[in-house]
Write a protein that holds these residues in place. Structure first.
Motif, PDB file in Angstrom:
ATOM      1  N   UNK A 244       0.814  -1.224   0.000  1.00 19.98           N
ATOM      2  CA  UNK A 244       0.000   0.000   0.000  1.00 19.98           C
ATOM      3  C   UNK A 244       0.847   1.274   0.000  1.00 19.98           C
ATOM      4  N   UNK A 245       1.986   1.268   0.685  1.00 20.97           N
ATOM      5  CA  UNK A 245       2.837   2.468   0.712  1.00 20.97           C
ATOM      6  C   UNK A 245       3.351   2.796  -0.686  1.00 20.97           C
TER       7      UNK A 245
ATOM      8  N   UNK B  46      -7.180  -1.034   2.348  1.00 25.18           N
ATOM      9  CA  UNK B  46      -5.842  -0.778   2.878  1.00 25.18           C
ATOM     10  C   UNK B  46      -5.094   0.279   2.070  1.00 25.18           C
ATOM     11  N   UNK B  47      -5.769   0.899   1.092  1.00 22.71           N
ATOM     12  CA  UNK B  47      -5.200   2.045   0.392  1.00 22.71           C
ATOM     13  C   UNK B  47      -5.207   3.256   1.316  1.00 22.71           C
TER      14      UNK B  47
ATOM     15  N   UNK C 186      -7.695   8.720   1.821  1.00 23.22           N
ATOM     16  CA  UNK C 186      -7.720  10.177   1.678  1.00 23.22           C
ATOM     17  C   UNK C 186      -6.903  10.623   0.465  1.00 23.22           C
ATOM     18  N   UNK C 187      -5.746   9.988   0.275  1.00 26.37           N
ATOM     19  CA  UNK C 187      -4.910  10.339  -0.878  1.00 26.37           C
ATOM     20  C   UNK C 187      -5.606   9.965  -2.187  1.00 26.37           C
ATOM     21  N   UNK C 188      -6.199   8.763  -2.227  1.00 29.39           N
ATOM     22  CA  UNK C 188      -6.894   8.330  -3.446  1.00 29.39           C
ATOM     23  C   UNK C 188      -8.065   9.255  -3.747  1.00 29.39           C
ATOM     24  N   UNK C 189      -8.798   9.653  -2.714  1.00 32.12           N
ATOM     25  CA  UNK C 189      -9.944  10.544  -2.907  1.00 32.12           C
ATOM     26  C   UNK C 189      -9.507  11.889  -3.464  1.00 32.12           C
ATOM     27  N   UNK C 190      -8.437  12.472  -2.915  1.00 31.00           N
ATOM     28  CA  UNK C 190      -7.946  13.759  -3.410  1.00 31.00           C
ATOM     29  C   UNK C 190      -7.433  13.623  -4.844  1.00 31.00           C
TER      30      UNK C 190
ATOM     31  N   UNK D 106     -10.591  -5.708  -2.284  1.00 32.11           N
ATOM     32  CA  UNK D 106     -11.988  -5.549  -1.845  1.00 32.11           C
ATOM     33  C   UNK D 106     -12.957  -6.525  -2.497  1.00 32.11           C
ATOM     34  N   UNK D 107     -12.579  -7.114  -3.625  1.00 30.40           N
ATOM     35  CA  UNK D 107     -13.462  -8.100  -4.255  1.00 30.40           C
ATOM     36  C   UNK D 107     -13.705  -9.300  -3.344  1.00 30.40           C
TER      37      UNK D 107
END
Length: 343
Positions: free
Chosen positions: A106-107, A132-133, A136-140, A195-196
């Motif tokens: 993830x990092x 586990x992503x 907040x970073x993915x959303x931005x 997530x699947x």
């Protein structure tokens, strides 16, 4: 005589007598410049050793032709195959794909998002880890850059997702296993990375309830991307302990199923649907190796090419027609039951 090496576009502009903006137009689309200018540039290319750095050219544009493609683990043949299809779709549409893998970390996914941002992509096709992503970073990132999620998504983030309908595919498999033999137990990771896996568990529970059978979920300990090793060790342990109340095991993905097939062989358990078989094993994904296991693996096929094509076309529409929302939203594709010898 070797050609004189020209190192950058400014120097090439000077030797061929064509402005840098016109050269940029030519290298993006040769037909966009006048025929006489095109001939002049082509004569210079024949005389001098020069090839433009496409990524550098893109960096100087307000909108680039770069498309980021990021998958959680390119070493996984499933993601290699679907990543290849997405990459080809970008090439066919005239975009320059940049393929990145997070290698199960993830990092590194977060680091790759920062790298893509620095490359100013026109858009990104992203298969995220999910829970586990760095959510907040993915959303931005998805707010700042056009993003289409494929294979897996993060609920509430992004405008578009293309993947397989896990409810439909799991129900299809459960229905087949129930009517062809004993109802299936589910074998999955205790802490799944994708997530699947969670969606498939919920779909299994709902399908078993609809078919009137009790659900049995068995979770394998272990972390990381070594699904075959985990499936073999944990599946073998559970088989040795007679942990499964039925003789049918549905694995949440094919790689776990491949590991369990290995464990069954080591324990001398014959796998298949014949009268002399002690165990049935099925999976999900139609992993490229699933048809070559012994016995060959019954599974659910995902349409890699259609997922890739739909995801890429959706992203291109978002880039080229940003005001239109027609291509956005969630696109779920049906899985296909592949009946082989293991179940």
């Amino acid at each position: 005589m070797p050609k004189q090496k020209i190192r950058n576009m400014d120097a090439f502009s000077a030797v061929c007598g064509v402005s840098r903006p016109t050269l940029s137009k030519f290298f993006n689309d040769p037909d966009s410049v006048k025929r006489s200018t095109r001939a002049k540039i082509e004569q210079a290319l024949a005389k001098y050793d020069y090839r433009p750095n496409i990524y550098a050219v893109n960096q100087n544009r307000q909108i680039t032709r770069n498309i980021g493609i990021m998958v959680p683990n390119l070493a996984d043949p499933f993601f290699s195959e679907i990543g290849r299809e997405v990459e080809l779709a970008c090439h066919d549409a005239g975009y320059s794909p940049i393929v990145l893998s997070s290698h199960g970390r993830p990092a590194l996914e977060a680091r790759n998002l920062n790298l893509l941002r620095s490359l100013k992509p026109a858009g990104v096709l992203l298969a995220p880890f999910g829970r586990i992503s760095d959510v907040n970073m993915v959303e931005k990132f998805a707010k700042d850059i056009p993003v289409v999620f494929f294979d897996a998504n993060i609920d509430g983030i992004g405008e578009a997702f293309v993947g397989t309908d896990n409810d439909q595919s799991m129900d299809l498999m459960v229905e087949y296993l129930c009517r062809s033999g004993q109802p299936p137990c589910l074998f999955e990771m205790k802490s799944p990375l994708n997530p699947n896996a969670n969606k498939r568990r919920h779909a299994y529970l709902e399908s078993m309830q609809r078919h009137g059978f009790p659900a049995h979920i068995h979770q394998a300990s272990g972390e990381g991307w070594d699904f075959e090793a985990i499936g073999s060790a944990e599946g073998g342990r559970m088989l040795s302990e007679n942990a499964f109340p039925t003789n049918t095991v549905l694995c949440s993905n094919d790689r776990l199923a491949i590991g369990m097939l290995s464990a069954a062989y080591s324990l001398g358990l014959r796998v298949g649907h014949g009268s002399n078989c002690k165990l049935r094993i099925a999976g999900h994904d139609d992993h490229p190796y699933s048809r070559f296991t012994c016995p060959s693996l019954t599974t659910i096929a995902q349409d890699y090419k259609e997922i890739a094509t739909r995801a890429a076309q959706t992203l291109f529409a978002m880039i080229e027609s940003p005001e239109s929302g027609a291509e956005r939203g969630k696109t779920l594709l049906d899985g296909k039951l592949i009946m082989r010898n293991s179940a």
